[in-house]
Design a protein around this motif. Structure first.
Motif, mmCIF file in Angstrom:
data_model
loop_
_atom_site.group_PDB
_atom_site.id
_atom_site.type_symbol
_atom_site.label_atom_id
_atom_site.label_comp_id
_atom_site.label_asym_id
_atom_site.label_seq_id
_atom_site.Cartn_x
_atom_site.Cartn_y
_atom_site.Cartn_z
ATOM 1 N N GLU A 1 0.838 -1.203 0.000
ATOM 2 C CA GLU A 1 0.000 0.000 0.000
ATOM 3 C C GLU A 1 0.876 1.258 0.000
ATOM 4 O O GLU A 1 0.627 2.196 -0.763
ATOM 5 N N LEU A 2 1.918 1.220 0.835
ATOM 6 C CA LEU A 2 2.820 2.368 0.917
ATOM 7 C C LEU A 2 3.607 2.504 -0.388
ATOM 8 O O LEU A 2 3.812 3.618 -0.888
ATOM 9 N N GLN B 1 1.476 4.140 -2.811
ATOM 10 C CA GLN B 1 1.354 5.572 -2.526
ATOM 11 C C GLN B 1 2.595 6.329 -3.011
ATOM 12 O O GLN B 1 2.490 7.431 -3.536
ATOM 13 N N TYR B 2 3.766 5.706 -2.839
ATOM 14 C CA TYR B 2 5.004 6.312 -3.343
ATOM 15 C C TYR B 2 4.923 6.498 -4.860
ATOM 16 O O TYR B 2 5.274 7.542 -5.386
ATOM 17 N N GLU C 1 11.131 -5.910 5.435
ATOM 18 C CA GLU C 1 9.999 -5.023 5.108
ATOM 19 C C GLU C 1 10.451 -3.800 4.307
ATOM 20 O O GLU C 1 9.735 -3.347 3.413
#
Lengths: 218, 417
Positions: free
Chosen positions: B3-4, B7-8, B324
């Protein structure tokens, strides 16, 4: 349980330079300790060692009874996520995320995002940003950004807050606001606070001051 | 972390679109070029497999060696024989020695659909003053239609009429044009040194392959007469239920017979070599497009890792582990690869559908349908996806690993300085 540092020393760089010498320090659970000293005295380095971001060259640090050199990485990462909150001089907000998403960032690791959403909104309200949850960091002032960072450090309801000059880049009003939040966490929630500051007024807020000079506790 | 990562990517739209375009064009080009190349290949293989049978039993051609004739000349009188001029050349048996035994064997074999005995001869065909050298194939027309697809290519007349006997001929379209012959016309067929015999054209066929369209078919008994080789055949063409077994069967039949037995793919080994070269060119040329696209991703991610050092520091201080952090950057590359490839495959597919509609007159590519032949084999799409993913994965893993190695302390210290 708290944090116990025994005879710790830190040597960095090439040629090797000693920045901390023979530090013995015990921080009890629920304490509010301020690490003070002039620039280059080693207070930030000590904070990073106590918070397990760095490891000592000499001596041992026990975090809740665990030697941080021997603790399993998986356990340490979980401990850092759930029991530690960090506030730095720079806010380190993620530019692509809104204020609310930034506050919720630590909860993403173990998927607590939904459960913590209303608490995150509450925290933003407490730091005076109730109508700015969906703003991006660039749409907030410097003081507001730092307050988002403070809210982020509290989202997991940590046992420890490590704050490295959290008011360093703020004006006095914003600085006071940030310090109030940190003090409240210590007084109302019993959070252990380790604060690095060179501001004597803010250091006064702490229940105990540890002064460093030339890498030693004086 | 996906998800991140998303977004990036969405926050840097222009850069993301430009990077996507590389993978998009690479995948689309792979699908289109492979579709064209493999379409052509499938057509050729279809022609090879269906137009001339799966296994060919031919009169054996044996090459003489220095000692091939020792025994027939001297028996076992000498242990070593040395020739002043050693024997050389080819021992030729123009006919299948014992076709009846083959018929018996083929009739019993459950893997065989049908077989057609043939007599192929080189003749001269003339129509008035127009003369053309041609290959004429004498066959049992009904069996020939079961063994090959020749019946499907008849554009005028009826191939079955050859079976009526009495010197009937089916002409390839090219040969008919060369002779100016039309259906139901009579043409003359003769050996190079023989008397011409009249043959009536009862069918004209067009396969789309120039070589095949220069051939004529007749009833085997008629061609045996013209060739002055009564009851003889020089080839038995066999159709199998499973054409992929042809090479294996040909080898086993060859081992226990005097005749030369070849499968359709053994006979056309040179064509398969060309296909291999085509494959190498296809993978190298399109692969290089994807490598360039991969470099684009590598550069973008490298830059992102540098730009996002502070994000890495704060994530690490929050307890996010190396894996991660690696996955945060690796998944950005992977998202670019998957999205670019998905759009590329879809566009490539649509473009292939369009290419299929472009008229392509005549020639071996025409296949009678008059359009380009495009392959939509799912393997092409899987290969394109794999190439795109491989390229993006390799390009992403290096910056992602570099990001994973960063410790929060060095970034925070650098930020403080």
């Amino acid at each position: 349980m708290g944090i116990i540092a025994k005879n710790i020393g830190k040597i960095i760089g090439e040629p090797p330079t000693r920045i901390l010498t023979d530090i013995n320090l015990e921080i009890k659970s629920g304490e509010f300790v301020a690490l003070t000293g002039r620039s280059g005295s080693g207070k930030s380095s000590l904070l990073y060692l106590l918070s397990s971001i760095d490891v000592p060259s000499e001596g041992t640090i026990e975090l809740e009874g665990h030697n941080i050199k021997k603790i399993k990485k998986k356990v340490l990462y979980r401990f850092r996520n759930e029991k530690m909150g960090f506030i730095f001089q720079f806010h380190y907000l993620i530019a692509e995320l809104t204020a609310l998403e930034n506050v919720l960032l630590p909860t993403r690791k173990f998927g607590y995002e939904k459960q913590k959403k209303s608490y995150a909104a509450d925290l933003l309200k407490q730091v005076g940003l109730e109508n700015k949850e969906y703003r991006l960091p660039r749409q907030l002032s410097g003081g507001e950004q730092q307050r988002v960072a403070v809210a982020r450090s509290l989202i997991m309801e940590p046992q420890y807050i490590f704050a490295d000059e959290p008011t360093g880049s703020l004006d006095s009003i914003n600085g006071d606001m940030v310090m109030n939040i940190i003090r409240d966490a210590n007084e109302k929630l019993g959070t252990t606070v380790v604060l690095v500051t060179h501001d004597p007024d803010f250091a006064q807020e702490a229940k105990r001051q540890v002064h460093l000079a030339d890498g030693k506790i004086v | 972390m996906i998800e991140l990562a998303l977004q990036y990517l969405l926050s840097r739209r222009r850069q993301t679109i430009l990077t996507l375009l590389g993978i998009f064009f690479g995948s689309a080009a792979f699908v289109t070029i492979s579709g064209l190349m493999l379409g052509f290949r499938e057509y050729i293989i279809n022609q090879l497999v269906n137009n001339s049978g799966h296994v060919h039993i031919l009169a054996r051609k044996e090459f003489l060696t220095e000692h091939s004739l020792d025994e027939s000349w001297y028996g076992k009188a000498f242990e070593h024989i040395f020739w002043k001029v050693p024997p050389s050349g080819r021992k030729d048996s123009a006919m299948v020695e014992n076709p009846q035994s083959w018929y018996t064997r083929l009739n019993k074999d459950p893997r065989v659909v049908a077989y057609s005995p043939q007599l192929t001869a080189s003749v001269i065909v003339s129509n008035g003053k127009a003369t053309a050298p041609a290959t004429i194939i004498g066959c049992d027309p009904l069996a020939q239609k079961r063994v090959t697809t020749i019946g499907e290519y008849v554009i005028e007349g009826n191939f079955n009429d050859l079976a009526l006997g009495g010197n009937k001929l089916a002409l390839g379209d090219e040969l008919a044009k060369e002779l100016g012959a039309t259906i139901f016309q009579t043409v003359q067929v003769s050996l190079a040194n023989g008397m011409p015999s009249p043959f009536k054209v009862v069918a004209i066929f067009k396969t789309g392959t120039k070589q095949m369209d220069n051939v004529a078919f007749g009833a085997i008994s008629d061609i045996q007469k013209v060739n002055q080789t009564p009851n003889q055949v020089n080839e038995i063409t066999v159709r199998l239920y499973d054409y992929t077994q042809a090479a294996m069967l040909a080898d086993s039949w060859s081992a226990m017979s005097f005749e030369k037995v070849e499968s359709w793919d053994q006979q056309n080994g040179n064509i398969f070599n060309v296909f291999k070269i085509q494959d190498a060119i296809r993978f190298l040329s399109i692969g290089s497009v994807l490598i360039v696209a991969g470099f684009g991703i590598y550069n973008v991610l490298n830059m992102t890792v540098v730009q996002k050092r502070k994000d890495i520091a704060i994530l690490r201080s929050m307890g996010y582990n190396t894996y991660e952090i690696v996955s945060l950057f690796f998944s950005q590359g992977l998202l670019l690869g998957v999205t670019g490839a998905a759009f590329g495959l879809f566009f490539g597919y649509c473009f292939c559908l369009y290419l299929q509609t472009i008229p392509f007159a005549g020639g071996p590519l025409g296949s009678g349908s008059g359009h380009l032949i495009i392959s939509f084999n799912p393997r092409i799409y899987v290969q394109a996806l794999c190439l795109a993913l491989m390229s993006t994965s390799i390009a992403s893993i290096l910056p992602a690993r570099a990001a994973g190695k960063l410790t929060p302390l060095e970034i925070i210290r650098a930020g403080a300085e």
